[in-house]
Design a protein around this motif. Sequence first.
Motif, PDB file in Angstrom:
ATOM      1  N   VAL A  53       6.127   0.908   3.696  1.00  0.00           N
ATOM      2  CA  VAL A  53       6.227   0.585   5.118  1.00  0.00           C
ATOM      3  C   VAL A  53       6.930  -0.759   5.319  1.00  0.00           C
ATOM      4  O   VAL A  53       7.764  -0.904   6.218  1.00  0.00           O
ATOM      5  CB  VAL A  53       4.834   0.594   5.786  1.00  0.00           C
ATOM      6  N   ILE A  97       5.910   6.522   7.260  1.00  0.00           N
ATOM      7  CA  ILE A  97       4.451   6.618   7.245  1.00  0.00           C
ATOM      8  C   ILE A  97       4.020   8.036   6.871  1.00  0.00           C
ATOM      9  O   ILE A  97       3.154   8.230   6.021  1.00  0.00           O
ATOM     10  CB  ILE A  97       3.856   6.204   8.610  1.00  0.00           C
ATOM     11  N   VAL A 114      -0.679   0.307   6.921  1.00  0.00           N
ATOM     12  CA  VAL A 114       0.178   0.053   8.075  1.00  0.00           C
ATOM     13  C   VAL A 114      -0.225  -1.277   8.729  1.00  0.00           C
ATOM     14  O   VAL A 114       0.625  -2.101   9.076  1.00  0.00           O
ATOM     15  CB  VAL A 114       0.098   1.219   9.090  1.00  0.00           C
TER      16      VAL A 114
END
Lengths: 286, 287
Positions: A173, A211, A86
């Motif tokens: 992502v 996520i 992330v």
Amino acid sequence: MKKKKIYRAFILPAIITMVIIMIIPFLFAIYITFHDVNLLESGGAFFFAGIKNFKTFFTDKRALNSVATSVKFLVGALTLEMFLGVAISVFLDRKFPGKGIIRALVIIPMFMTPVVSGLIWRAFFDPNAGIVSYLFKLITHRQLDMLGTMSGAMWGIIIVDLWQWTPFVILLVMASLDSLPEETIEAAKVEGASEWQMIRHVKIPMVKPTIIMAAMLRALEALKAFDTIYVMTKGGPGSATETMNMYAYTVGFEFYRIGYATTISFIFTIVVSLGLSKLLQRTNAL
Amino acid sequence: MDQDAIRKKNIRTRKRLLRGAGFWAGTIVILLFFTAPLIWLVSTSFKNYIDAFAMPPKLIFKPTLENYITVFGKANFFNNMVNSIISAVVPTVLGILVGVPCSYAIAMLMDKKGAKNLSFFFLSARIAPPIMTLLPLYIIYSKIGLLGSRWGIIIMYTLMCIPIVVWLMPVYFRDIPNELREAALVDGCSEFRTFTSIILPLVRPAIAATAIYCVIITWNEFLIALILSNKTSQTLPVMVTSFMTFQGTQWGPMTAAGSIIMIPMLIFGFVIQKSFARGLASGSVKG
């Protein structure tokens, strides 16, 4: 009515194939768990053993240790992969020249053959001639034998897993960040959101489903990790990196105790399925 | 006043430059971490034994092909490569043939509970570790003589491919506007004709990407091939580990073989990365 029939015809071949090559072996596996089957001693004859294999599992120190090892590996690899994945995605989420190329280069590891990746990192960690050991010595003046020590080996296999699969998280992502509506981002900018606020309160909440999805898939795969562990440590030193999957392999194909090995992987499958369906219920409720 | 403004502007540009430099430094670190192993693999494959383990690593060296000659000279190398190609292509084709219609049906039925259960059924194939299926299959195969045969591996790989297809494909079918389908039906096309001649051509790129992904996964697979194959049916990933011997690892030939195995998959990965990120992210579990 007619519509439904054709869909059934579309679905059936896939179901039938899966039933034949998955369900039948699965049912046979359950049958095996109640038997003693040893390919070395009795040439694969089946002896009914009741729940002996299950009893053995819960008193077998090595088996219980493998459960702990799997959990350690899962927690370590998953946390680092999600955090790095992330963070890197957000970091690269801006316009700059060469973005496409850089993204393509970053996700290379996920397409690399895991066995070969394991071998490469084994060379990197080599205490005498490995690059990682060399750099470590350069900085700390200490000898590093990553795969030779108990805790080092665990970190070694975690590092390889995160190197190979963080790109998977990044791919998901980043794709999801790319598809965020421009207007929302612009609106937040107009409102005077700082860059950090934007990431924390706009971008990350919006890609949260991706996520969660990525974390779930990574968790499933990390629990099954085998290739890299096999070529790097084979579960060692001692049994420091012997995950449940690795232990089941050793019992099955090195000791040839098929009955017990099947029981180990059966317990593994049941626990993971229960965990996953719990998780699915919860994420669906979100 | 004026000077103050200029100074402020200067500070701002300096800050921006600094942040730009920080960004690129970070990007280079990230890039190095993820690509260094590949760079090491390919460069070592062209090094002789002495250069390979020189520390610090030699960036400039006289390239040699001897490692590749060793690999190509191995008696079973080409046989292994053929095995790898067949064990990747056949399951992929089977997986696409069976999985694509199924994905279409799932996409069309998605609002219904049954479709959701179906997706979970295919997902469950990914939960069980391969070893769970491998142990009983090992016994079954040894009874019916499939142990060590290429077909035994192909069967297991097909089991891997179908769930991948069913997981990646439905989202692309859902993207197709419903009007298109209905128009074809009104025009008198049967459901089947609509599927084959209207819908399928539209998702051809997605099918290609999914097929390539299946090829990558099966080509790279190790555990199943390790257990079910023998000398004549073994695939390349199993062959690579044969360079790990009791006398130590033969790094030169190992890196050469590793490069040969991996380069085609990296090209494939490069081609599909954009188109299949969406399919991956959508996943059938979300339903």
